[in-house]
Design an enzyme around this catalytic site. Structure first.
Site, PDB file in Angstrom:
ATOM      1  N   TYR A 107      -9.593  -5.199   5.761  1.00  0.00           N
ATOM      2  CA  TYR A 107     -10.857  -5.858   6.093  1.00  0.00           C
ATOM      3  C   TYR A 107     -11.976  -4.918   5.691  1.00  0.00           C
ATOM      4  O   TYR A 107     -12.277  -3.953   6.395  1.00  0.00           O
ATOM      5  CB  TYR A 107     -10.868  -6.156   7.595  1.00  0.00           C
ATOM      6  CG  TYR A 107     -12.043  -6.952   8.119  1.00  0.00           C
ATOM      7  CD1 TYR A 107     -13.090  -7.377   7.312  1.00  0.00           C
ATOM      8  CD2 TYR A 107     -12.105  -7.279   9.478  1.00  0.00           C
ATOM      9  CE1 TYR A 107     -14.152  -8.105   7.816  1.00  0.00           C
ATOM     10  CE2 TYR A 107     -13.168  -8.010   9.997  1.00  0.00           C
ATOM     11  CZ  TYR A 107     -14.186  -8.414   9.163  1.00  0.00           C
ATOM     12  OH  TYR A 107     -15.239  -9.129   9.678  1.00  0.00           O
TER      13      TYR A 107
ATOM     14  N   LYS B 279     -10.115  -8.587   2.614  1.00  0.00           N
ATOM     15  CA  LYS B 279     -11.157  -9.472   3.126  1.00  0.00           C
ATOM     16  C   LYS B 279     -12.478  -8.750   2.874  1.00  0.00           C
ATOM     17  O   LYS B 279     -12.755  -7.714   3.468  1.00  0.00           O
ATOM     18  CB  LYS B 279     -10.961  -9.743   4.613  1.00  0.00           C
ATOM     19  CG  LYS B 279     -12.011 -10.669   5.237  1.00  0.00           C
ATOM     20  CD  LYS B 279     -11.718 -10.877   6.723  1.00  0.00           C
ATOM     21  CE  LYS B 279     -12.668 -11.872   7.355  1.00  0.00           C
ATOM     22  NZ  LYS B 279     -14.053 -11.386   7.487  1.00  0.00           N
TER      23      LYS B 279
END
Length: 296
Positions: free
Chosen positions: A138, A167
């Site tokens: 992330y 992400k």
């Protein structure tokens, strides 16, 4: 070998509903997941920023994973966000997600202390090695000051085959494009809803977003129009979504999203402090926006 195709598409970053006592509300998690499955989403990202994951206890986050998995019934891809400041706690949540039947885990880099890149890489290696499901990094530099670059990502993906994706929650579209040129060919998700189409144009395989919770159909339409090469249609729908996003930003994104869902028949219970409650003006405006979307 992990089937990366199952990770592509439109995945709501699931909001976390609370009951009247402030506890995670299982029945509303069930309603929210089913509401979005009916719209045709490809999966869910559970316990992340949108889900107020950092404001939940470890036990609550694992319970949320279980609630989401039960509601999903294996119908779509599930990614559990297990990121936190302590590696030990992240591993505990990763194991909980694996036990719940999640397809992958994800983690934001550790925050507060200004950890160096080697410490951050080891944090990811330790979490990824603790389970038998893949890891999605992330990348959210706005939250922790750590900005993943292509060279670092290349080294991490080469060092551990558990890494399958990123992400990308930043407006740096050049960095997104560079990730897609990596030898590992990672799945890359666009993270900012308001530039979903821009992310797709730069190579993203899909998006993970908070406003998808109540208007997933718009992002599915953008995704499908882009895949067909109908850029004008994709732009038109992105513009529609952004008009709504502008309103959410004005009144507070998460509280606003939750209120829209309240209006649609899914009790969400507001946000945890220190988030502030929604103002009355906001409620009036958002109630009108909610009329655009189907009831749960």
């Amino acid at each position: 070998m992990t089937d990366k195709n199952k990770f592509k598409g439109v995945l709501p970053a699931l909001l976390t509903p609370f009951d009247k006592d402030g506890n995670v509300c299982k029945s509303s998690v069930d309603k929210l997941v089913r509401y979005n499955l009916k719209k045709g989403v490809n999966g869910f990202y559970v316990g992340g920023s949108t889900g107020e994951g950092i404001l939940l206890t470890i036990e609550e986050r694992i319970a949320l994973f279980n609630y989401a998995a039960e509601a999903n019934e294996g119908k779509s891809t599930l990614i559990a966000h297990v990121g936190t400041i302590a590696t030990k706690h992240a591993i505990e949540m990763a194991k909980g997600a694996e036990k719940a039947g999640f397809d992958a885990i994800s983690a934001v880099a550790p925050y507060y202390f200004k950890f160096g890149s080697e410490a951050i890489k080891q944090y990811y290696y330790d979490i990824a090695s603790s389970v038998n499901i893949p890891m999605i990094i992330y990348n959210f530099p706005g939250a922790n000051g750590f900005s993943l670059d292509k060279e670092t990502a290349e080294n991490m993906f080469a060092a551990n085959d558990k890494f399958i994706g990123i992400k990308h929650t930043t407006s740096d579209m050049y960095a997104l494009q560079q990730f897609k040129t990596m030898k590992a060919d990672p799945i890359v998700y666009n993270g900012f809803d308001e530039m979903f189409l821009g992310g797709l144009a730069m190579g993203a395989d899909g998006g993970i977003g908070s406003t998808y919770n109540f208007m997933a159909e718009k992002f599915i339409a953008i995704y499908n129009a882009f895949k067909k090469g109908d850029i004008k249609e994709a732009q038109r729908v992105q513009n529609e979504a952004n008009e709504i996003i502008n309103v959410l930003i004005k009144y507070g994104v998460f509280a606003s999203e939750k209120y829209v869902l309240d209006c649609l028949g899914i009790p969400m219970g507001g946000c945890r402090k220190p988030f502030l409650p929604l103002c009355e003006e906001g409620k009036s405006v958002l109630a009108e926006i909610a009329k655009q979307f189907p009831q749960a």
